[in-house]
Design a protein around this motif. Structure first.
Motif, PDB file in Angstrom:
ATOM      1  N   TYR A  58      16.828 -51.486  53.867  1.00 17.87           N
ATOM      2  CA  TYR A  58      17.427 -52.822  53.909  1.00 17.87           C
ATOM      3  C   TYR A  58      17.608 -53.371  52.494  1.00 17.87           C
ATOM      4  CZ  TYR A  58      17.708 -57.873  54.512  1.00 17.87           C
ATOM      5  OH  TYR A  58      18.085 -59.190  54.436  1.00 17.87           O
ATOM      6  N   GLU A  59      16.587 -53.205  51.671  1.00 16.47           N
ATOM      7  CA  GLU A  59      16.651 -53.685  50.287  1.00 16.47           C
ATOM      8  C   GLU A  59      17.778 -52.988  49.524  1.00 16.47           C
ATOM      9  OE1 GLU A  59      13.445 -52.687  47.335  1.00 16.47           O
ATOM     10  OE2 GLU A  59      12.906 -54.765  47.772  1.00 16.47           O
ATOM     11  N   SER A  60      17.906 -51.693  49.722  1.00 10.39           N
ATOM     12  CA  SER A  60      18.955 -50.924  49.053  1.00 10.39           C
ATOM     13  C   SER A  60      20.349 -51.382  49.497  1.00 10.39           C
ATOM     14  CB  SER A  60      18.769 -49.440  49.357  1.00 10.39           C
ATOM     15  OG  SER A  60      19.815 -48.688  48.791  1.00 10.39           O
ATOM     16  N   ARG A  61      20.511 -51.664  50.798  1.00  7.30           N
ATOM     17  CA  ARG A  61      21.808 -52.147  51.294  1.00  7.30           C
ATOM     18  C   ARG A  61      22.159 -53.490  50.673  1.00  7.30           C
ATOM     19  NH1 ARG A  61      20.075 -50.607  56.426  1.00  7.30           N
ATOM     20  NH2 ARG A  61      19.686 -52.790  56.945  1.00  7.30           N
ATOM     21  N   MET A  62      21.165 -54.354  50.539  1.00 10.64           N
ATOM     22  CA  MET A  62      21.423 -55.673  49.950  1.00 10.64           C
ATOM     23  C   MET A  62      21.823 -55.546  48.474  1.00 10.64           C
ATOM     24  SD  MET A  62      21.184 -57.952  52.252  1.00 10.64           S
ATOM     25  CE  MET A  62      21.801 -56.804  53.471  1.00 10.64           C
ATOM     26  N   VAL A  63      21.178 -54.666  47.730  1.00 10.63           N
ATOM     27  CA  VAL A  63      21.523 -54.448  46.329  1.00 10.63           C
ATOM     28  C   VAL A  63      22.935 -53.875  46.223  1.00 10.63           C
ATOM     29  CG1 VAL A  63      20.979 -53.060  44.280  1.00 10.63           C
ATOM     30  CG2 VAL A  63      19.152 -54.221  45.520  1.00 10.63           C
ATOM     31  N   ASN A  64      23.260 -52.910  47.072  1.00  7.68           N
ATOM     32  CA  ASN A  64      24.604 -52.320  47.045  1.00  7.68           C
ATOM     33  C   ASN A  64      25.669 -53.344  47.418  1.00  7.68           C
ATOM     34  OD1 ASN A  64      23.652 -49.823  46.267  1.00  7.68           O
ATOM     35  ND2 ASN A  64      23.517 -49.041  48.356  1.00  7.68           N
ATOM     36  N   GLN A  65      25.367 -54.218  48.355  1.00 10.05           N
ATOM     37  CA  GLN A  65      26.318 -55.256  48.731  1.00 10.05           C
ATOM     38  C   GLN A  65      26.516 -56.255  47.594  1.00 10.05           C
ATOM     39  OE1 GLN A  65      25.192 -57.429  52.232  1.00 10.05           O
ATOM     40  NE2 GLN A  65      27.180 -58.399  52.444  1.00 10.05           N
ATOM     41  N   CYS A  66      25.439 -56.548  46.885  1.00  8.98           N
ATOM     42  CA  CYS A  66      25.537 -57.453  45.740  1.00  8.98           C
ATOM     43  C   CYS A  66      26.449 -56.853  44.666  1.00  8.98           C
ATOM     44  CB  CYS A  66      24.149 -57.723  45.167  1.00  8.98           C
ATOM     45  SG  CYS A  66      24.136 -58.810  43.726  1.00  8.98           S
ATOM     46  N   PHE A  67      26.236 -55.591  44.343  1.00 11.66           N
ATOM     47  CA  PHE A  67      27.068 -54.920  43.337  1.00 11.66           C
ATOM     48  C   PHE A  67      28.518 -54.826  43.802  1.00 11.66           C
ATOM     49  CE2 PHE A  67      23.145 -52.520  41.651  1.00 11.66           C
ATOM     50  CZ  PHE A  67      22.872 -53.541  40.757  1.00 11.66           C
ATOM     51  N   ASN A 110      30.127 -56.900  45.548  1.00 10.35           N
ATOM     52  CA  ASN A 110      30.753 -58.216  45.417  1.00 10.35           C
ATOM     53  C   ASN A 110      30.816 -58.695  43.977  1.00 10.35           C
ATOM     54  OD1 ASN A 110      31.227 -58.531  48.188  1.00 10.35           O
ATOM     55  ND2 ASN A 110      29.164 -59.309  48.526  1.00 10.35           N
ATOM     56  N   GLY A 111      30.498 -57.822  43.043  1.00  9.06           N
ATOM     57  CA  GLY A 111      30.586 -58.162  41.633  1.00  9.06           C
ATOM     58  C   GLY A 111      29.389 -58.948  41.134  1.00  9.06           C
ATOM     59  N   GLY A 112      28.278 -58.834  41.811  1.00  5.86           N
ATOM     60  CA  GLY A 112      27.092 -59.581  41.424  1.00  5.86           C
ATOM     61  C   GLY A 112      26.159 -58.771  40.539  1.00  5.86           C
ATOM     62  N   GLN A 113      25.102 -59.420  40.151  1.00  7.69           N
ATOM     63  CA  GLN A 113      24.104 -58.807  39.298  1.00  7.69           C
ATOM     64  C   GLN A 113      22.730 -59.138  39.881  1.00  7.69           C
ATOM     65  OE1 GLN A 113      24.369 -60.237  35.306  1.00  7.69           O
ATOM     66  NE2 GLN A 113      22.701 -58.957  34.553  1.00  7.69           N
ATOM     67  N   THR A 128      10.893 -61.420  44.787  1.00  2.00           N
ATOM     68  CA  THR A 128      12.196 -61.376  45.445  1.00  2.00           C
ATOM     69  C   THR A 128      13.256 -60.822  44.499  1.00  2.00           C
ATOM     70  OG1 THR A 128      12.714 -63.616  44.767  1.00  2.00           O
ATOM     71  CG2 THR A 128      11.690 -63.343  46.922  1.00  2.00           C
ATOM     72  N   LEU A 129      14.329 -60.367  45.097  1.00  2.78           N
ATOM     73  CA  LEU A 129      15.505 -59.951  44.332  1.00  2.78           C
ATOM     74  C   LEU A 129      16.601 -60.967  44.600  1.00  2.78           C
ATOM     75  CD1 LEU A 129      15.610 -56.127  45.123  1.00  2.78           C
ATOM     76  CD2 LEU A 129      14.811 -57.207  43.032  1.00  2.78           C
ATOM     77  N   LEU A 130      17.210 -61.466  43.552  1.00  2.00           N
ATOM     78  CA  LEU A 130      18.275 -62.436  43.688  1.00  2.00           C
ATOM     79  C   LEU A 130      19.587 -61.826  43.220  1.00  2.00           C
ATOM     80  CD1 LEU A 130      16.445 -65.569  42.226  1.00  2.00           C
ATOM     81  CD2 LEU A 130      16.780 -64.985  44.630  1.00  2.00           C
ATOM     82  N   CYS A 131      20.648 -62.187  43.875  1.00  5.53           N
ATOM     83  CA  CYS A 131      21.977 -61.700  43.514  1.00  5.53           C
ATOM     84  C   CYS A 131      22.734 -62.838  42.860  1.00  5.53           C
ATOM     85  CB  CYS A 131      22.719 -61.208  44.760  1.00  5.53           C
ATOM     86  SG  CYS A 131      24.362 -60.580  44.415  1.00  5.53           S
ATOM     87  N   LYS A 132      23.061 -62.672  41.614  1.00  7.77           N
ATOM     88  CA  LYS A 132      23.809 -63.691  40.892  1.00  7.77           C
ATOM     89  C   LYS A 132      25.255 -63.227  40.771  1.00  7.77           C
ATOM     90  CE  LYS A 132      24.023 -66.232  36.588  1.00  7.77           C
ATOM     91  NZ  LYS A 132      23.484 -66.367  35.226  1.00  7.77           N
ATOM     92  N   VAL A 133      26.146 -63.945  41.420  1.00  9.84           N
ATOM     93  CA  VAL A 133      27.572 -63.616  41.395  1.00  9.84           C
ATOM     94  C   VAL A 133      28.213 -64.458  40.295  1.00  9.84           C
ATOM     95  CG1 VAL A 133      29.714 -63.539  42.698  1.00  9.84           C
ATOM     96  CG2 VAL A 133      27.542 -63.162  43.870  1.00  9.84           C
ATOM     97  N   SER A 134      28.869 -63.753  39.351  1.00  7.19           N
ATOM     98  CA  SER A 134      29.489 -64.491  38.241  1.00  7.19           C
ATOM     99  C   SER A 134      30.977 -64.641  38.440  1.00  7.19           C
ATOM    100  CB  SER A 134      29.217 -63.823  36.918  1.00  7.19           C
ATOM    101  OG  SER A 134      29.212 -62.442  36.989  1.00  7.19           O
TER     102      SER A 134
END
Length: 78
Positions: A51-60, A62-65, A72-78
């Motif tokens: 689940y964690e890996s899917r969330m990281v891949n989805q963040c990337f 969408n152009g996030g970091q 926690t892991l946060l996804c920052k979309v610029s």
């Protein structure tokens, strides 16, 4: 004199002397219980990491970091 009903054409079958004990399906050995518990823990951990890996891949995707906070892991979309 016959004890069965005369209108019943089938003779009564004698009762069997064999006693059948139903077997319970249970895990009796502690080693098997420990193995099942370890497999449950491993399955839970694997699902969590997946689940964690899917969330990281989805963040990337969408152009996030990824920004790592304390737990926690946060996804920052610029």
């Amino acid at each position: 004199m016959n004890n069965r009903n005369e209108s019943d054409p089938k003779p009564t079958a004698p009762l069997s002397d064999t006693v059948v004990y139903p077997q319970q399906l249970s895990i009796k050995a502690w080693s098997q219980k420990l193995l099942v518990a370890l497999l449950c823990v491993a399955s839970f951990y694997g699902g969590w990491k997946s689940y964690e890996s899917r969330m990281v891949n989805q963040c990337f995707a969408n152009g996030g970091q990824i920004i790592e906070a304390e737990k926690t892991l946060l996804c920052k979309v610029s």
